[in-house]
Design an enzyme around this catalytic site. Structure first.
Site, PDB file in Angstrom:
ATOM      1  N   GLU A  42       5.763  -3.343   0.821  1.00 47.69           N
ATOM      2  CA  GLU A  42       5.702  -3.013  -0.619  1.00 47.69           C
ATOM      3  C   GLU A  42       4.913  -1.726  -0.731  1.00 47.69           C
ATOM      4  O   GLU A  42       3.684  -1.737  -0.810  1.00 47.69           O
ATOM      5  CB  GLU A  42       4.994  -4.140  -1.389  1.00 47.69           C
ATOM      6  CG  GLU A  42       5.680  -5.486  -1.292  1.00 47.69           C
ATOM      7  CD  GLU A  42       6.922  -5.578  -2.168  1.00 47.69           C
ATOM      8  OE1 GLU A  42       7.215  -4.629  -2.932  1.00 47.69           O
ATOM      9  OE2 GLU A  42       7.607  -6.612  -2.079  1.00 47.69           O
ATOM     10  N   CYS A  73       1.784   0.772  -8.782  1.00 47.11           N
ATOM     11  CA  CYS A  73       2.921   1.227  -7.980  1.00 47.11           C
ATOM     12  C   CYS A  73       4.115   1.492  -8.886  1.00 47.11           C
ATOM     13  O   CYS A  73       4.977   2.307  -8.574  1.00 47.11           O
ATOM     14  CB  CYS A  73       3.264   0.181  -6.920  1.00 47.11           C
ATOM     15  SG  CYS A  73       3.440  -1.461  -7.592  1.00 47.11           S
ATOM     16  N   GLY A 125       0.837  -1.198   0.000  1.00 48.42           N
ATOM     17  CA  GLY A 125       0.000   0.000   0.000  1.00 48.42           C
ATOM     18  C   GLY A 125       0.866   1.240   0.000  1.00 48.42           C
ATOM     19  O   GLY A 125       2.030   1.208  -0.398  1.00 48.42           O
ATOM     20  N   SER A 126       0.299   2.317   0.498  1.00 43.97           N
ATOM     21  CA  SER A 126       0.993   3.605   0.450  1.00 43.97           C
ATOM     22  C   SER A 126       2.142   3.657   1.460  1.00 43.97           C
ATOM     23  O   SER A 126       2.153   2.917   2.458  1.00 43.97           O
ATOM     24  CB  SER A 126      -0.001   4.712   0.772  1.00 43.97           C
ATOM     25  OG  SER A 126      -0.573   4.472   2.042  1.00 43.97           O
ATOM     26  N   GLY A 155       2.800   2.296   5.384  1.00 45.75           N
ATOM     27  CA  GLY A 155       4.041   1.655   5.828  1.00 45.75           C
ATOM     28  C   GLY A 155       4.665   2.343   7.035  1.00 45.75           C
ATOM     29  O   GLY A 155       5.227   1.706   7.912  1.00 45.75           O
TER      30      GLY A 155
HETATM   31  P1  NAD Z   1      -3.478   2.315   1.236  1.00 41.50           P
HETATM   32  O1  NAD Z   1      -2.186   2.477   1.943  1.00 41.50           O
HETATM   33  O2  NAD Z   1      -4.501   3.355   1.418  1.00 41.50           O
HETATM   34  O3  NAD Z   1      -4.163   0.924   1.692  1.00 41.50           O
HETATM   35  C1  NAD Z   1      -3.523  -0.319   1.481  1.00 41.50           C
HETATM   36  C2  NAD Z   1      -4.016  -1.321   2.503  1.00 41.50           C
HETATM   37  O4  NAD Z   1      -3.504  -0.979   3.789  1.00 41.50           O
HETATM   38  C3  NAD Z   1      -5.536  -1.371   2.652  1.00 41.50           C
HETATM   39  O5  NAD Z   1      -5.919  -2.714   2.808  1.00 41.50           O
HETATM   40  C4  NAD Z   1      -5.775  -0.572   3.939  1.00 41.50           C
HETATM   41  O6  NAD Z   1      -6.956  -0.934   4.605  1.00 41.50           O
HETATM   42  C5  NAD Z   1      -4.551  -0.931   4.741  1.00 41.50           C
HETATM   43  N1  NAD Z   1      -4.133   0.067   5.744  1.00 41.50           N
HETATM   44  C6  NAD Z   1      -4.144   1.415   5.624  1.00 41.50           C
HETATM   45  N2  NAD Z   1      -3.600   1.974   6.720  1.00 41.50           N
HETATM   46  C7  NAD Z   1      -3.246   0.973   7.551  1.00 41.50           C
HETATM   47  C8  NAD Z   1      -2.640   0.918   8.838  1.00 41.50           C
HETATM   48  N3  NAD Z   1      -2.304   2.031   9.497  1.00 41.50           N
HETATM   49  N4  NAD Z   1      -2.390  -0.293   9.393  1.00 41.50           N
HETATM   50  C9  NAD Z   1      -2.710  -1.427   8.732  1.00 41.50           C
HETATM   51  N5  NAD Z   1      -3.304  -1.443   7.512  1.00 41.50           N
HETATM   52  C10 NAD Z   1      -3.573  -0.252   6.926  1.00 41.50           C
HETATM   53  O7  NAD Z   1      -3.136   2.112  -0.324  1.00 41.50           O
HETATM   54  P2  NAD Z   1      -4.112   2.043  -1.581  1.00 41.50           P
HETATM   55  O8  NAD Z   1      -4.661   3.401  -1.875  1.00 41.50           O
HETATM   56  O9  NAD Z   1      -5.055   0.901  -1.458  1.00 41.50           O
HETATM   57  O10 NAD Z   1      -3.066   1.628  -2.750  1.00 41.50           O
HETATM   58  C11 NAD Z   1      -2.255   2.534  -3.423  1.00 41.50           C
HETATM   59  C12 NAD Z   1      -0.856   2.585  -2.839  1.00 41.50           C
HETATM   60  O11 NAD Z   1      -0.299   1.269  -2.775  1.00 41.50           O
HETATM   61  C13 NAD Z   1       0.103   3.380  -3.705  1.00 41.50           C
HETATM   62  O12 NAD Z   1       0.929   4.142  -2.878  1.00 41.50           O
HETATM   63  C14 NAD Z   1       0.900   2.307  -4.441  1.00 41.50           C
HETATM   64  O13 NAD Z   1       2.163   2.737  -4.903  1.00 41.50           O
HETATM   65  C15 NAD Z   1       0.996   1.259  -3.387  1.00 41.50           C
HETATM   66  N6  NAD Z   1       1.266  -0.057  -3.965  1.00 41.50           N
HETATM   67  C16 NAD Z   1       2.514  -0.575  -3.821  1.00 41.50           C
HETATM   68  C17 NAD Z   1       2.827  -1.798  -4.401  1.00 41.50           C
HETATM   69  C18 NAD Z   1       4.211  -2.377  -4.294  1.00 41.50           C
HETATM   70  O14 NAD Z   1       4.351  -3.558  -4.565  1.00 41.50           O
HETATM   71  N7  NAD Z   1       5.221  -1.618  -3.914  1.00 41.50           N
HETATM   72  C19 NAD Z   1       1.839  -2.515  -5.097  1.00 41.50           C
HETATM   73  C20 NAD Z   1       0.565  -1.969  -5.201  1.00 41.50           C
HETATM   74  C21 NAD Z   1       0.294  -0.736  -4.625  1.00 41.50           C
END
Ligand code: NAD
Length: 500
Positions: free
Chosen positions: A258, A292, A236-237, A241
């Protein structure tokens, strides 16, 4: 107009998802294609999490004793079920995440590919035998299953990222608890149902081996904070992380992170410009800029800048934007209004620091958010260029010196994917050595990785690696075993300790 609610219902029925799970819950699910509501999904409450963690722990205790090639058989069956369900799943990915059909199908293909990879791996979880300094001894490394693996995934790869993790985690002998994005719960329910069919054919998989936690970020936090979860693989974002990493470190749990990318491509004077144009166009506009690995920064050599920008502008002006189920477009919708607002905010910020914006306007209205991809000519790597905006914005900059532009390329917080277009082997090699990203490509764009390589990035991308190569080792723990088959007890380093 396609009746997406009805079609989704029919798809979920065919895929074997219990209707109550997505019609009788409290969490709305919508399609970004039209904004139409698709269902009301049941979320997992705090008490149920505890039970699921107990079930996952119990399942691990059984599964770790199953021989790895037999574990691979479950993943082989899962791959078969995915092949049979591919068209329906791909269509569901398009409806729920907004991907164009070929990308929806590509995502399911990635799941199938990682299953194949993991089946082979189930007979190759090997360690080293190491020469010992002590006579009559043998020393070796043995890899053991780790425990419960928590997977947190993002909306933009609603099913493949789980498969990357689950296929490896399962052949390695772990159980899996998956917290999918709250924006894509239906695809999660569907692929879990498909996995259930593989389990049924397998026969004796322990209950709770692979479970789903549908709901908001608090469920992700529960996985992060619970000592029963040995490893959390979180996609995720970078913002997510930043919250997850210290909490996992605080309890010494393992993490695969990731996170966000801010990927750059360089087009050198010797490049095959037609090929570069295609590579940049897919990298920057594909998946509506919501990968990503999307190309977000483009560095063009002075000598080719004007001609290349003119061609890019033409490609941007003519690319099809719209509902991919209604016409053959290459760019589908943004996931929601927040993504649209973030895009407009970044374009405004770019203009404020001297950027010349082409495109970026909203196409249509209502509950969906389609945009023309934006090309922004920038005076330098300033303002929003330094951060990831999860939308189709390509910032274009000039360069004249390769070493200087590689330094500039590296001078952002994220370190996921990078590319150079050149036919000069020296330039290519200089770039490959110097790029600080987890992925560095020559004559192909920044997005579109294969499962065979380790996938992930450095710096604020989190440092994790998933999928191919030796990523499997993160899902196991290593024990060094030394066996003394002699009658003596020589100590290492010649230490003497003789008792009478
Ligand atoms: P997001 O961070 O908003 O959410 C991702 C996941 O994390 C969701 O399931 C969410 O519920 C969970 N989450 C959010 N905050 C959390 C916390 N504090 N503790 C635990 N879980 C939490 O991301 P998004 O908008 O769904 O996806 C887009 C982002 O993901 C972009 O930044 C993109 O670059 C990244 N991404 C990275 C990769 C990679 O492999 N590096 C792959 C796909 C997406």
């Amino acid at each position: 107009m396609v009746q997406l609610g009805q079609e989704t219902g029919a798809l979920l029925d065919r895929l074997g998802v219990d209707r109550t799970l997505w019609t009788e819950g409290s969490m709305p699910s919508a399609t970004p294609l039209t904004g139409e509501r698709l269902g009301m999904v049941q979320v997992v409450d705090a008490a149920a999490i505890d039970n699921r963690l107990d079930a996952a722990t119990a399942a691990f205790r059984v599964w770790r004793r199953v021989p790895a090639p037999r574990r691979g058989e479950l993943v082989r069956l899962w791959g078969e079920e995915l092949r049979a369900a591919k068209d329906d799943l791909a269509r569901l990915v398009t409806i729920e995440a907004g991907k164009i059909p070929s990308e929806g199908a590509g995502e399911v293909q990635e799941m199938i590919d990682i299953c194949d990879f993991a089946v082979g791996l189930s007979r190759q979880l090997y360690g080293l035998t190491i020469a010992t300094e002590r006579r009559g001894h043998r020393m070796m490394e043995v890899w053991h299953p780790l425990g419960v693996v928590g997977v947190i995934s993002a909306f933009n790869f609603p099913v493949a990222v789980w498969a990357w993790n689950a296929a490896l985690a399962l052949v390695c002998g772990n159980s899996v608890l998956w917290k999918p994005s709250e924006k894509t719960p239906l695809t999660a329910l569907a692929v879990q149902a498909v996995f259930g069919r593989a389990e049924a054919r397998f026969g004796d998989a322990p209950e709770g081996l692979s479970q789903l936690l549908i709901g908001g970020r608090e469920l992700g936090e529960a996985l992060v904070d619970d000592r029963r979860v040995a490893l959390v693989s979180a996609t995720g974002s970078t913002r997510m992380g930043r919250s997850v990493a210290p909490r996992l470190a605080g309890r010494f749990a393992r993490a695969i992170l990731e996170l966000g990318g801010n990927n750059g491509a360089i087009v050198a004077p010797s490049a095959d410009l037609d090929l570069a144009l295609r590579g940049v166009a897919f990298g920057a506009m594909g998946t509506a800029g919501q990968r990503c690995t999307t190309t977000r920064r483009l560095f063009l050599h002075d000598s080719i800048y004007d001609g290349f920008v003119a061609k890019l502008k033409a490609a941007y002006a003519t690319v099809g934007v719209g509902n991919p189920l209604e016409s053959e477009v290459l760019v589908g919708p943004l996931i929601d209004r927040a993504a649209y607002d973030a895009m407009q905010g970044a374009l405004g910020a770019a203009a404020a620091v001297g950027g010349i914006v082409h495109g970026g306007e909203r196409v249509g209205d209502g509950g969906s958010f389609y945009v023309k991809p934006a090309l922004v000519e920038m005076p330098g790597q300033v303002g929003p260029v330094r951060d990831e905006t999860f939308a189709p914005i390509l910032y274009v900059m000039r360069y004249d010196d390769l070493d200087a532009v590689i330094d500039l390329h590296n001078d952002v917080a994220a370190g996921l994917s990078s590319a150079i277009f050149t036919t000069d082997v020296r330039e290519a090699e200089r770039f490959l050595v110097a790029s600080d990203c987890g992925i560095a490509n020559v004559n192909l764009g920044t997005s579109g990785a294969e499962i065979g390589g380790a996938f992930g990035g450095e710096k604020e991308t989190g440092g994790g690696r998933e999928s191919g190569s030796d990523s499997w080792r993160q899902y196991m723990r290593r024990a060094t075993n030394t066996i003394n088959y002699s009658n003596a007890l020589p100590l290492a380093q010649g230490v003497l300790f003789e008792i009478d």
